[in-house]
Design a protein around this motif. Sequence first.
Motif, short mmCIF file in Angstrom:
data_model
loop_
_atom_site.label_atom_id
_atom_site.label_comp_id
_atom_site.label_asym_id
_atom_site.label_seq_id
_atom_site.Cartn_x
_atom_site.Cartn_y
_atom_site.Cartn_z
N THR A 65 101.80 53.79 -42.40
CA THR A 65 101.48 52.80 -43.43
C THR A 65 100.39 51.86 -42.93
OG1 THR A 65 103.70 52.90 -44.37
CG2 THR A 65 102.42 50.92 -44.84
N GLY B 47 108.11 54.13 -58.10
CA GLY B 47 109.18 54.67 -57.26
C GLY B 47 109.69 56.01 -57.76
N GLU C 80 105.94 57.31 -55.17
CA GLU C 80 104.85 56.53 -54.58
C GLU C 80 105.41 55.40 -53.72
OE1 GLU C 80 101.64 57.28 -54.92
OE2 GLU C 80 102.01 58.89 -56.33
N ARG C 81 104.74 55.11 -52.64
CA ARG C 81 105.12 53.98 -51.79
C ARG C 81 104.51 52.72 -52.39
NH1 ARG C 81 104.87 54.22 -45.43
NH2 ARG C 81 106.49 55.68 -46.00
#
Length: 153
Positions: A39, A130, A134-135
């Motif tokens: 991330t 969500g 998807e983050r």
Amino acid sequence: LNWELFSCHAKLLTIAGVNNQAAYEEKDGERQIVRGDATDAGLLRYSDAVYPVLLARQSFPTKFEIPFNSTNKYAVVVVSCAGARDHLVFMKGAPERVIDRCDKYAHERGERPMNDMYTEMFEDSYHRFGVCGERVIGFAFARVPARGSYDGV
């Protein structure tokens, strides 16, 4: 750099680049990310492609940090702001953890107070992303007085 004059996008890029454990290093003549999770590496690549993260980190040096952990689900850094008596707090993490600490949201024309309509829109968007796998990452900032900068101290 005057934080108050930054656009919403510039503030987001600054928070994403400064509150970030990823770092570049020269390896075999190429600049590669050598530290940080996936991330942070992605946020660093995106931010740095638009706004030089090195400049952001030099302009907003970290004074204190709370690294991300799976219990808190957020990371926080306190940075100094050149030419200002205040510090800025940059937060990133799980959107529900970040938004719980906010009373305003960023809009292209400045900050606006959160209300029921905004909260419903946020929850709908968060759920929609969500469901698609998807983050979603929340970002926030706050201005706080620097230690020793209170009147009379």
